[in-house]
Structures are given as structure tokens and as C-alpha cells.
Motif scaffolding. Structure first.
Motif, PDB file in Angstrom:
ATOM      1  N   ASN A 281       0.841  -1.216   0.000  1.00  0.00           N
ATOM      2  CA  ASN A 281       0.000   0.000   0.000  1.00  0.00           C
ATOM      3  C   ASN A 281       0.869   1.256   0.000  1.00  0.00           C
ATOM      4  O   ASN A 281       0.609   2.208  -0.733  1.00  0.00           O
ATOM      5  N   ALA A 282       1.897   1.236   0.858  1.00  0.00           N
ATOM      6  CA  ALA A 282       2.770   2.417   0.979  1.00  0.00           C
ATOM      7  C   ALA A 282       3.420   2.707  -0.374  1.00  0.00           C
ATOM      8  O   ALA A 282       3.522   3.860  -0.798  1.00  0.00           O
ATOM      9  N   ARG A 283       3.830   1.634  -1.094  1.00  0.00           N
ATOM     10  CA  ARG A 283       4.493   1.805  -2.397  1.00  0.00           C
ATOM     11  C   ARG A 283       3.514   2.433  -3.403  1.00  0.00           C
ATOM     12  O   ARG A 283       3.844   3.366  -4.118  1.00  0.00           O
ATOM     13  N   LEU A 284       2.293   1.889  -3.407  1.00  0.00           N
ATOM     14  CA  LEU A 284       1.281   2.412  -4.346  1.00  0.00           C
ATOM     15  C   LEU A 284       0.943   3.881  -4.056  1.00  0.00           C
ATOM     16  O   LEU A 284       0.805   4.695  -4.976  1.00  0.00           O
ATOM     17  N   ALA A 285       0.836   4.205  -2.765  1.00  0.00           N
ATOM     18  CA  ALA A 285       0.504   5.595  -2.389  1.00  0.00           C
ATOM     19  C   ALA A 285       1.615   6.534  -2.846  1.00  0.00           C
ATOM     20  O   ALA A 285       1.346   7.620  -3.367  1.00  0.00           O
ATOM     21  N   ARG A 286       2.884   6.077  -2.662  1.00  0.00           N
ATOM     22  CA  ARG A 286       4.019   6.910  -3.108  1.00  0.00           C
ATOM     23  C   ARG A 286       3.964   7.107  -4.618  1.00  0.00           C
ATOM     24  O   ARG A 286       4.116   8.215  -5.126  1.00  0.00           O
ATOM     25  N   LEU A 287       3.710   6.002  -5.318  1.00  0.00           N
ATOM     26  CA  LEU A 287       3.646   6.051  -6.785  1.00  0.00           C
ATOM     27  C   LEU A 287       2.538   7.013  -7.238  1.00  0.00           C
ATOM     28  O   LEU A 287       2.733   7.807  -8.172  1.00  0.00           O
ATOM     29  N   ALA A 288       1.401   6.945  -6.549  1.00  0.00           N
ATOM     30  CA  ALA A 288       0.277   7.833  -6.914  1.00  0.00           C
ATOM     31  C   ALA A 288       0.701   9.288  -6.785  1.00  0.00           C
ATOM     32  O   ALA A 288       0.485  10.094  -7.689  1.00  0.00           O
ATOM     33  N   MET A 289       1.349   9.613  -5.673  1.00  0.00           N
ATOM     34  CA  MET A 289       1.700  11.011  -5.432  1.00  0.00           C
ATOM     35  C   MET A 289       2.803  11.498  -6.367  1.00  0.00           C
ATOM     36  O   MET A 289       2.973  12.708  -6.545  1.00  0.00           O
ATOM     37  N   GLU A 290       3.557  10.551  -6.946  1.00  0.00           N
ATOM     38  CA  GLU A 290       4.617  10.964  -7.887  1.00  0.00           C
ATOM     39  C   GLU A 290       4.062  11.365  -9.260  1.00  0.00           C
ATOM     40  O   GLU A 290       4.761  11.958 -10.062  1.00  0.00           O
ATOM     41  N   GLN A 291       2.796  11.014  -9.534  1.00  0.00           N
ATOM     42  CA  GLN A 291       2.227  11.316 -10.860  1.00  0.00           C
ATOM     43  C   GLN A 291       2.059  12.825 -11.018  1.00  0.00           C
ATOM     44  O   GLN A 291       1.939  13.550 -10.032  1.00  0.00           O
ATOM     45  N   LYS A 292       1.994  13.246 -12.292  1.00  0.00           N
ATOM     46  CA  LYS A 292       2.021  14.683 -12.569  1.00  0.00           C
ATOM     47  C   LYS A 292       0.654  15.350 -12.315  1.00  0.00           C
ATOM     48  O   LYS A 292       0.564  16.307 -11.570  1.00  0.00           O
ATOM     49  N   THR A 293      -0.380  14.840 -12.918  1.00  0.00           N
ATOM     50  CA  THR A 293      -1.679  15.527 -12.818  1.00  0.00           C
ATOM     51  C   THR A 293      -2.525  14.879 -11.712  1.00  0.00           C
ATOM     52  O   THR A 293      -2.261  13.748 -11.290  1.00  0.00           O
ATOM     53  N   TRP A 294      -3.561  15.614 -11.299  1.00  0.00           N
ATOM     54  CA  TRP A 294      -4.460  15.066 -10.259  1.00  0.00           C
ATOM     55  C   TRP A 294      -5.153  13.821 -10.761  1.00  0.00           C
ATOM     56  O   TRP A 294      -5.339  12.858 -10.016  1.00  0.00           O
ATOM     57  N   LEU A 295      -5.516  13.818 -12.046  1.00  0.00           N
ATOM     58  CA  LEU A 295      -6.208  12.658 -12.613  1.00  0.00           C
ATOM     59  C   LEU A 295      -5.278  11.446 -12.628  1.00  0.00           C
ATOM     60  O   LEU A 295      -5.686  10.325 -12.290  1.00  0.00           O
ATOM     61  N   GLU A 296      -4.017  11.689 -12.986  1.00  0.00           N
ATOM     62  CA  GLU A 296      -3.048  10.570 -13.004  1.00  0.00           C
ATOM     63  C   GLU A 296      -2.809  10.049 -11.583  1.00  0.00           C
ATOM     64  O   GLU A 296      -2.737   8.840 -11.359  1.00  0.00           O
ATOM     65  N   LYS A 297      -2.721  10.961 -10.620  1.00  0.00           N
ATOM     66  CA  LYS A 297      -2.551  10.523  -9.219  1.00  0.00           C
ATOM     67  C   LYS A 297      -3.748   9.655  -8.814  1.00  0.00           C
ATOM     68  O   LYS A 297      -3.595   8.609  -8.194  1.00  0.00           O
ATOM     69  N   LEU A 298      -4.948  10.136  -9.197  1.00  0.00           N
ATOM     70  CA  LEU A 298      -6.179   9.423  -8.837  1.00  0.00           C
ATOM     71  C   LEU A 298      -6.191   8.021  -9.453  1.00  0.00           C
ATOM     72  O   LEU A 298      -6.527   7.036  -8.780  1.00  0.00           O
ATOM     73  N   CYS A 299      -5.809   7.928 -10.735  1.00  0.00           N
ATOM     74  CA  CYS A 299      -5.852   6.635 -11.426  1.00  0.00           C
ATOM     75  C   CYS A 299      -4.951   5.612 -10.723  1.00  0.00           C
ATOM     76  O   CYS A 299      -5.344   4.464 -10.549  1.00  0.00           O
ATOM     77  N   VAL A 300      -3.772   6.045 -10.303  1.00  0.00           N
ATOM     78  CA  VAL A 300      -2.874   5.098  -9.606  1.00  0.00           C
ATOM     79  C   VAL A 300      -3.444   4.780  -8.226  1.00  0.00           C
ATOM     80  O   VAL A 300      -3.465   3.622  -7.799  1.00  0.00           O
ATOM     81  N   ALA A 301      -3.948   5.815  -7.535  1.00  0.00           N
ATOM     82  CA  ALA A 301      -4.474   5.596  -6.172  1.00  0.00           C
ATOM     83  C   ALA A 301      -5.666   4.636  -6.192  1.00  0.00           C
ATOM     84  O   ALA A 301      -5.915   3.938  -5.207  1.00  0.00           O
ATOM     85  N   PHE A 302      -6.393   4.581  -7.313  1.00  0.00           N
ATOM     86  CA  PHE A 302      -7.539   3.665  -7.406  1.00  0.00           C
ATOM     87  C   PHE A 302      -7.118   2.217  -7.170  1.00  0.00           C
ATOM     88  O   PHE A 302      -7.906   1.388  -6.736  1.00  0.00           O
TER      89      PHE A 302
END
Ligand SMILES: C[S@@+](CC[C@H](N)C(=O)[O-])C[C@H]1O[C@@H](n2cnc3c(N)ncnc32)[C@H](O)[C@@H]1O
Length: 326
Positions: A281-302
Motif C-alpha cells: 500500500n505504501a508503495r502504491l501511495a508513493r507512486l500515486a503522489m509521484e504522478q504529474k496531474t491530479w487525474l493521473e494521481k487518482l488513477c494510480v491511487a484507485f
């Protein structure tokens, strides 16, 4: 008629990037005279006078007394104010209410500001709600503003969670900004986005806009179990992160994302994303926050959706301590 309008006597700073002039259907307003870049200061203003009371306790007598103590120039400027640029105000108290900003709640303090009070409202503004620093208020461009464009701010702080009809009831005038123009796709989507933002806020805070719980007659969250979980602050950390990023993406689509909004929301989201204890989970959350746009962050966080974490219970306890017992 506008050539000898009393507003022409209002003194703007010599370097002001705007002028005051009639604004179609909105009395007078402020219009950029040159390009104003996102983040640039538009106006810093001192109050004409200050009244140290809560706004609903200010009386006609309070305003009259303060007015009497003003300089002759101050008196003349106050008397030049017009109800939406047309007729003189029906009372001094009304003139004060329409042209003042809260400077502090505790102790209560309101200042009368001649120029910022000429800025009209938009539900998709290009300027922040003037921020206070002692008795001075200042406004900044929340996006690039082109020469000739009207400078507007949003008159209410929770309008990103309110639909057009709801907003107009509060405003008592009919706004015709992009989010308010009926019959347009943007307007329909806007109502949907703002309703979703309100629901997502309920899910993460466990309360509605006014700090209250919804009765069943106001079903923003129709799933009763989900509503109960929200009210008990028992929403999983993974869901919290997704809901928060979804709000950011919706605000972005609504053209409401700016440095002030980011400053308000981002620190909390960043903290949330570092709370995960389970390694995957921690890895995925980090990956999400590294994305550029809010939509991209959201897609990974999903990808975190439904994944419980050992921290879930601890967060609920902490939130209960902050918000008080449910
Ligand atoms: C603080 S004054 C703003 C300046 C005002 N237009 C003037 O000429 O002095 C607020 C009033 O302006 C008008 N107004 C502001 N924003 C508006 C909008 N988006 N559409 C229509 N009227 C607006 C409303 O009459 C409102 O009560």
C-alpha cells in the motif's frame, strides 16, 4: 452617465493593473488593464474604517458614529458608494455590510474597503477571496488574467460544494458565469461535479457543509452503511486518499484548482499518503503522489481501493479525538 459617476472619484493605487468601469448586468466592476500573471498581486488595500463587532451586531448607530469620526475625504468616499453602482444605499449599515470584509473573528473586526468591494462575483473566479494581514487585505490572480478581462472572486467559501440553484439562493442575484449559464454542458457537469465534491467531503469529514449530519431527507450519501461509516470516521485510509484525489480532479475539471486551493488541501493529502503501513500500500501511495496531474494521481491511487491497512483503526481514533465523539 458613467463619465461623472461617483466611483470615478475612488482613488486606485498608481500601479493598479485594473480600472473601474461598468460591467454588463452587474453595476460596476474591476477590469484588467494589462496582463496579470497567475500569482501576481492585484491589490493591497487599507480599510477606510474599522468596526470591532460581529457583523450581525453592527447597528446603524455604530456605522454613523464611525463615519462621524472619519476625515472629510473619508466621509466623501463613503458617501460616494452606490447600491450596485446605481442608487445611494438605503442605510449606512447596509452600505457598510455591502462594502466590508471580516478582518478577524476573535476579536470581531470588520473593515470597509472601497476598492475590493467593487470586484464582482464569479463561481469560477480569477482572483482569491482577499486575504487579511492585520487590517490590510490583498488579492492575487489565481490564474493568468488577460487585459480587458473582469477581475472576480467567489463571494462564498463553500461554493465548490454547491449547485447553481443553491448558490443563487445564497447570492440573491443571478450569476451568469460559465458554471451558471443554463443549457450548457459545462453547467450540467458543474452541478454534478459540485454535488460529488459535497458528497466526498461528507465521506471524509463525516459532516455536511454546515457542520451538521444529513437527515434522510437530504440524501447526498444514499448508502446508509457508508453514511454511518463516514459519520463514525471509520472510512479506510485507502478510500480517504481516493476520495481526496477525486475531489482534486473534480476541482481541476471545474477550473477551480489554483495555488490557494492547493495550499488548503494538499498538505493533508500528502500526510494521508504517507500513513500507509502495509508495504504494498505504501508503495502504491508513493507512486500515486509521484504522478504529474491530479487525474493521473487518482488513477494510480484507485489501485489501493478496498485495500485495508493496519493504520485504519488508528486513523479513526485520531480523527475522533480531533472531531470529538460522534
Ligand atoms: C460588493 S458589490 C460589487 C460591486 C458592484 N457591482 C458595484 O457596482 O458597486 C456586490 C453587488 O454587485 C452585484 N454583483 C456582483 N457580482 C455579480 C454577478 N456575478 N452578477 C450580477 N451581479 C453581481 C450584486 O448586485 C451584488 O450585490
Amino acid at each position: 452617465m458613467s463619465q461623472n459617476h461617483p466611483y470615478l472619484g475612488l482613488q486606485l493605487p498608481s500601479n493598479a493593473p485594473f480600472e473601474l468601469k461598468p460591467s454588463h448586468g452587474k453595476g460596476w466592476g474591476a477590469f484588467a488593464t494589462r496582463k496579470i500573471e497567475r500569482g501576481a498581486k492585484i491589490l493591497e488595500e487599507k480599510p477606510l474604517f474599522v468596526i470591532r463587532k460581529h457583523h450581525d451586531e453592527i447597528t446603524e448607530e455604530d456605522v454613523r458614529k464611525t463615519f462621524q469620526q472619519s476625515t472629510p475625504r473619508g466621509k466623501q468616499q463613503f458617501l460616494s458608494l452606490r447600491d450596485n453602482a446605481a442608487r445611494p444605499f438605503s442605510s449606512m449599515n447596509y452600505a457598510f455590510a455591502e462594502n466590508s470584509f471580516a478582518l478577524s473573528d476573535n476579536p470581531p473586526k470588520h473593515g470597509l474597503f472601497l476598492i475590493h468591494s467593487r470586484f464582482n462575483h464569479s463561481c469560477i473566479p480569477n482572483c482569491n477571496v482577499p486575504s487579511t494581514n492585520g487590517e490590510i487585505i490583498a488579492s492575487f490572480a489565481t490564474r493568468d488574467i488577460v487585459a480587458g478581462e473582469e477581475i472576480t472572486f467567489c463571494y462564498n467559501t463553500d461554493f465548490e460544494c454547491r449547485t447553481r440553484g443553491d448558490r443563487h439562493q445564497v447570492l440573491r442575484f443571478t450569476c451568469e458565469c460559465k458554471a451558471c449559464l443554463p443549457g450548457t454542458l459545462f453547467q450540467q457537469l458543474s452541478d454534478t461535479r459540485r454535488t460529488l465534491i459535497r458528497g466526498l467531503q461528507y465521506l471524509t469529514l463525516g459532516r455536511d457543509l454546515d457542520g451538521q449530519r444529513q437527515g434522510s431527507e437530504s440524501p447526498i450519501i444514499i448508502d446508509s452503511q457508508l453514511k454511518k461509516a463516514a459519520e463514525n470516521l471509520a472510512i479506510q485510509v485507502s478510500a480517504r486518499l481516493v476520495y481526496n484525489l477525486l475531489v482534486m480532479s473534480l476541482l481541476d475539471e471545474e477550473e477551480l484548482m489554483n495555488d490557494f486551493m492547493i495550499g488548503r488541501m494538499y498538505p493533508g493529502i500528502l500526510i494521508l499518503s504517507t500513513l500507509f503501513k502495509t508495504e504494498g500500500n505504501a508503495r502504491l501511495a508513493r507512486l500515486a503522489m509521484e504522478q504529474k496531474t491530479w487525474l493521473e494521481k487518482l488513477c494510480v491511487a484507485f489501485r489501493l481501493w478496498g485495500r485495508g491497512d493496519v493504520v485504519d483503526y488508528g486513523i479513526a481514533l485520531q480523527l475522533r479525538m480531533i472531531h470529538g465523539p460522534s
